[in-house]
Design a protein around this motif. Structure first.
Motif, mmCIF file in Angstrom:
data_model
loop_
_atom_site.group_PDB
_atom_site.id
_atom_site.type_symbol
_atom_site.label_atom_id
_atom_site.label_comp_id
_atom_site.label_asym_id
_atom_site.label_seq_id
_atom_site.Cartn_x
_atom_site.Cartn_y
_atom_site.Cartn_z
ATOM 1 N N LEU A 49 0.589 -1.437 0.198
ATOM 2 C CA LEU A 49 0.103 -0.370 0.413
ATOM 3 C C LEU A 49 1.049 1.141 -0.358
ATOM 4 O O LEU A 49 0.381 2.360 -0.881
ATOM 5 C CB LEU A 49 -0.745 -0.304 1.729
ATOM 6 C CG LEU A 49 -2.487 -1.014 1.302
ATOM 7 C CD1 LEU A 49 -2.639 -1.115 2.879
ATOM 8 C CD2 LEU A 49 -3.181 -0.949 0.287
ATOM 9 N N ILE A 50 1.922 1.378 0.538
ATOM 10 C CA ILE A 50 2.608 2.059 0.454
ATOM 11 C C ILE A 50 3.638 2.396 -0.487
ATOM 12 O O ILE A 50 3.606 3.740 -0.835
ATOM 13 C CB ILE A 50 3.640 2.373 1.575
ATOM 14 C CG1 ILE A 50 3.611 2.563 3.083
ATOM 15 C CG2 ILE A 50 4.865 3.410 1.271
ATOM 16 C CD1 ILE A 50 4.236 1.270 4.037
ATOM 17 N N SER A 112 -7.600 -0.832 9.990
ATOM 18 C CA SER A 112 -6.593 -1.576 9.062
ATOM 19 C C SER A 112 -6.547 -0.825 7.291
ATOM 20 O O SER A 112 -7.247 -0.606 7.250
ATOM 21 C CB SER A 112 -6.170 -3.111 8.629
ATOM 22 O OG SER A 112 -6.887 -3.295 8.077
ATOM 23 N N GLY A 113 -5.681 -0.111 6.865
ATOM 24 C CA GLY A 113 -6.173 0.844 5.725
ATOM 25 C C GLY A 113 -6.506 0.326 4.580
ATOM 26 O O GLY A 113 -7.667 0.238 3.929
ATOM 27 N N LYS A 187 -4.120 5.265 1.290
ATOM 28 C CA LYS A 187 -4.141 3.573 1.149
ATOM 29 C C LYS A 187 -2.387 3.635 1.819
ATOM 30 O O LYS A 187 -2.491 2.477 1.851
ATOM 31 C CB LYS A 187 -4.310 2.559 -0.960
ATOM 32 C CG LYS A 187 -5.494 2.921 -0.584
ATOM 33 C CD LYS A 187 -5.488 2.420 -2.027
ATOM 34 C CE LYS A 187 -5.570 0.972 -2.806
ATOM 35 N NZ LYS A 187 -4.885 0.785 -3.950
ATOM 36 N N ALA A 188 -1.744 4.431 1.180
ATOM 37 C CA ALA A 188 -0.378 4.684 1.376
ATOM 38 C C ALA A 188 0.047 5.005 3.363
ATOM 39 O O ALA A 188 0.124 3.833 3.503
ATOM 40 C CB ALA A 188 0.377 5.335 1.186
ATOM 41 N N CYS A 189 -1.293 6.163 3.426
ATOM 42 C CA CYS A 189 -1.551 6.276 4.812
ATOM 43 C C CYS A 189 -1.731 4.771 5.793
ATOM 44 O O CYS A 189 -0.938 4.331 6.558
ATOM 45 C CB CYS A 189 -1.861 7.260 5.435
ATOM 46 S SG CYS A 189 -1.819 8.088 6.569
ATOM 47 N N GLY A 190 -2.541 4.733 5.517
ATOM 48 C CA GLY A 190 -3.409 3.011 5.843
ATOM 49 C C GLY A 190 -1.600 2.056 5.950
ATOM 50 O O GLY A 190 -1.741 1.020 7.097
ATOM 51 N N GLY A 191 -0.786 2.172 4.648
ATOM 52 C CA GLY A 191 -0.353 0.985 4.998
ATOM 53 C C GLY A 191 0.902 1.391 6.249
ATOM 54 O O GLY A 191 1.611 -0.128 6.336
#
Length: 226
Positions: A49-50, A112-113, A187-191
């Protein structure tokens, strides 16, 4: 009908209860080995995701400011205190290690993201592939940790269901106001949060992950501003 949300919650409930029943029959080798595998799986999901981020500055700022807010509000500490109060009303004793497991799983299952975005994406497009993939992992994760933390793991499905339904019915109104940039950064933040959970489950790095969660909200305006 939010089938994806219901199925995901059912896998957690059934997995947690099954794990508690299998506690005395579950091979010790698996109990010791599989948590690290699930931690590595969460790390892999986080990395996946990141790499979707499009604005590093917005994501980093959201993580920093979100963590500051979470620490000041004491989100994880208050949750721990609430779980301890709940523990006193339940006919079971829980160790500090079991409480740590419950907190980590609440974050992994509910915040979770992948879960949050998967639910919102399902609400908008009907694509349940993300939620179904998460359900498979959640089922086996709940079984493993149910053998150590008991029946309470299965009942994490209750707050998970409430959060999932809120996201499902709110997704229709939220996503139309977001851009591809915002979604990628979200999504990156959730990652990053999922990665932190994986490190915690694998006993690599202990982090008060719940205190980072405000970043999931802040990343939208920061993405717009930056």
């Amino acid at each position: 009908m939010p089938q994806g949300v219901i199925i995901n919650c059912m896998t957690v409930f059934v997995g947690g209860i099954l794990g508690a029943f299998l506690k005395s029959h579950f091979p010790k080798k698996l109990s010791e080995a599989l948590p690290n595998i699930f931690g590595l799986s969460a790390i892999s999901m986080g990395v996946y995701l990141i790499i979707r981020l499009q604005s590093l500055a917005a994501v980093v700022l959201a993580i920093i400011v979100g963590t500051v807010l979470g620490e000041l509000l004491g989100l994880e500490e208050n949750l721990l205190a609430g779980l301890k109060k709940l523990e006193g009303k339940l006919p079971m004793d829980m160790s500090e290690e079991q409480m740590e497991i419950i907190i980590s799983l609440i974050i992994l299952f509910c915040f979770s993201g992948t879960g949050i975005f998967g639910t919102m994406n399902y609400a908008m497009t009907g694509d349940y592939s993300i939620l179904y993939a998460k359900s498979v992992m959640d089922f086996f994760t709940a079984i493993i940790f149910g053998t150590t933390a008991g029946f309470l793991v299965g009942f994490i499905a209750i707050p998970q269901f409430a959060i999932g339904m809120l996201l499902f019915f709110g997704g229709t109104y939220i996503l139309p106001f977001t851009s591809d940039l915002m979604i990628s950064n979200f999504k990156a933040c959730g990652g990053i949060i999922t990665l932190a959970v994986g490190l915690k489950i694998s006993n690599i790095k202990k982090t008060r992950v719940l205190n980072i969660l405000p970043a999931l909200i802040l990343v939208f305006p920061f993405s717009l501003l930056l």
